[in-house]
Design a protein around this motif. Structure first.
Motif, short mmCIF file in Angstrom:
data_model
loop_
_atom_site.label_atom_id
_atom_site.label_comp_id
_atom_site.label_asym_id
_atom_site.label_seq_id
_atom_site.Cartn_x
_atom_site.Cartn_y
_atom_site.Cartn_z
N PRO A 20 38.56 35.80 34.93
CA PRO A 20 37.94 36.41 33.75
C PRO A 20 37.46 37.84 33.99
N LEU A 21 37.00 38.15 35.19
CA LEU A 21 36.46 39.49 35.44
C LEU A 21 37.54 40.55 35.45
N PHE A 22 38.75 40.21 35.87
CA PHE A 22 39.85 41.17 35.79
C PHE A 22 40.45 41.20 34.39
N HIS B 210 32.73 43.05 41.98
CA HIS B 210 33.16 43.95 40.90
C HIS B 210 32.06 45.00 40.67
N SER B 211 32.37 46.24 40.97
CA SER B 211 31.36 47.29 40.91
C SER B 211 30.87 47.55 39.49
N GLU C 160 41.85 46.42 44.51
CA GLU C 160 41.79 45.57 45.70
C GLU C 160 40.36 45.12 45.97
N ILE C 161 40.21 43.82 46.17
CA ILE C 161 38.94 43.25 46.58
C ILE C 161 39.18 42.31 47.75
N TYR D 197 42.76 34.57 45.65
CA TYR D 197 43.10 35.31 44.44
C TYR D 197 43.83 36.62 44.76
N THR D 198 44.90 36.88 44.01
CA THR D 198 45.62 38.15 44.06
C THR D 198 46.07 38.48 42.64
N GLU D 199 46.58 39.66 42.44
CA GLU D 199 47.13 40.03 41.14
C GLU D 199 48.27 39.09 40.76
N GLU D 200 49.09 38.74 41.75
CA GLU D 200 50.21 37.84 41.49
C GLU D 200 49.72 36.44 41.12
#
Length: 276
Positions: free
Chosen positions: A69-71, A96-97, A249-250, A255-258
Motif C-alpha cells: 500500500p505504501l508504494f 518510507h521517508s 530502493e529500500i 518485497y521488491t518491485e517485481e
C-alpha cells in the motif's frame, strides 16, 4: 524428543515446532500470551495458541502488509496500524521517508511490552520519534477518526476474541471515513485453504466499501498453509497502475518491485473465491 509446540490449524491438521524453552507466559486481560524460544524459528510470539510471528520469517508478513500500500499511494504522510503490537509493520512503514507520523493502536499493551523485551529486532522501531503508540481499542479509534490517514493497515490476529470486530463490514465502513479521500486500506485476510469462507466474506464486504478491491498473496511458512492473503481497498489508486518512477530502493528481504506486481497474480482457486 524434547518439548514441541503445536498450533492446531484445523481439527485435523497442525504445525509443530521444537521448543527450547518458554521465555514468558501469561493470561493478559485479552488473551493468552506466550513467547517461545524455538529451535527452527528463533523466538516466537504465540497468542491464544496461534503463531503470530517468529524471528526467522517475520519479514515476509510485515514487508508485504506495509510496502504494497505504501508504494501504491503517491505520498503517504500519516499512517495508522491497527493491531501489530509486535512492531514489525511500524518498522517497515518508517522506511518510507514521506511518512511523517505512524500511529500504532494495539488493544493489548502486554504484546508491546514483551515484544520489546524478547523480539527487539521486530519491535525496535516503536520508540522512533515519528511513532505514536496508543494502547486502546482499534475499532473505537477508527470510529472516532475522520479523514485523518493516508494509509490504514490492519495487522490483526485471526477473527477470535478482541479481533472479531476487525473483520466486519461496519469496521471497513469506518476505515473508509477515517481515510483521506485518496487513502488506502489493507488488512491481512488469512488463508484460502482453511478459511475460504472468511476470505469470500471479507472480500465482499470490502468491495461494498471500496471501488478498487484487490487481493494479493505471500508465502509465510509458519502461518496456516503457508499461503497468506491480504486485501486492499482504495477509492482512487490501483496497485497495478503504479508508475515505475514511484518505486525506490529500500532495505527488504522479500518485497521488491517485481513482487509488488506479481503478488496480485492469484492461483485460480483463490481468484474464484474473490470472483475477480
Amino acid at each position: 524428543m524434547g518439548t514441541w509446540f503445536t498450533e492446531k490449524q484445523t481439527d485435523h491438521f497442525g504445525i509443530t515446532a521444537k521448543v527450547n524453552r518458554s521465555l514468558h507466559s501469561e493470561k493478559t486481560d485479552f488473551q493468552d500470551l506466550e513467547i517461545l524460544e524455538t529451535e527452527e524459528w528463533g523466538n516466537m510470539l504465540v497468542l491464544d495458541d496461534m503463531v503470530m510471528t517468529t524471528e526467522r520469517d517475520e519479514f515476509v508478513y510485515h514487508e508485504m502488509l506495509a510496502h504494497v500500500p505504501l508504494f501504491t499511494h503517491p505520498s503517504p504522510k500519516k499512517v495508522l496500524v491497527v493491531g501489530g503490537g509486535d512492531g514489525g509493520v511500524i518498522r517497515e512503514v518508517l522506511k518510507h521517508s514521506s511518512v511523517e507520523k505512524a500511529v500504532l493502536v494495539e488493544i493489548d499493551g502486554k504484546v508491546i511490552e514483551y515484544s520489546k523485551k524478547y523480539l527487539p529486532t521486530i519491535a525496535g522501531a516503536l520508540d522512533d520519534e515519528r511513532v505514536e503508540v496508543k494502547v486502546t481499542d482499534g475499532f473505537m479509534h477508527i470510529a472516532k477518526s475522520e479523514r485523518e490517514y493516508d494509509v490504514i493497515m490492519v495487522d490483526s490476529t485471526e477473527p477470535v476474541g478482541p479481533a472479531v470486530s476487525l473483520f466486519s463490514r461496519g469496521f471497513y465502513e469506518g476505515i473508509s471515513k477515517a481515510l483521506k479521500e485518496d487513502g488506502i486500506f489493507v488488512a491481512q485476510t488469512d488463508n484460502p485453504w482453511f478459511k475460504a469462507d472468511l476470505m469470500k466474506q471479507v472480500h465482499a464486504d470490502v468491495k461494498e466499501t471500496f471501488p478498487i478491491t484487490k487481493v494479493y498473496t505471500a508465502n509465510i511458512p509458519t502461518y496456516p498453509s503457508g499461503l497468506w492473503t491480504f486485501t486492499m481497498g482504495s477509492n482512487i489508486y490501483h496497485p497495478l497502475q503504479v508508475s515505475d518512477e514511484r518505486f525506490f530502493e529500500i532495505d527488504t528481504k522479500y518485497y521488491t518491485e517485481e513482487i509488488h506486481k506479481a503478488c496480485f497474480a492469484l492461483p485460480k482457486f483463490v481468484k474464484d473465491l474473490t470472483k475477480e
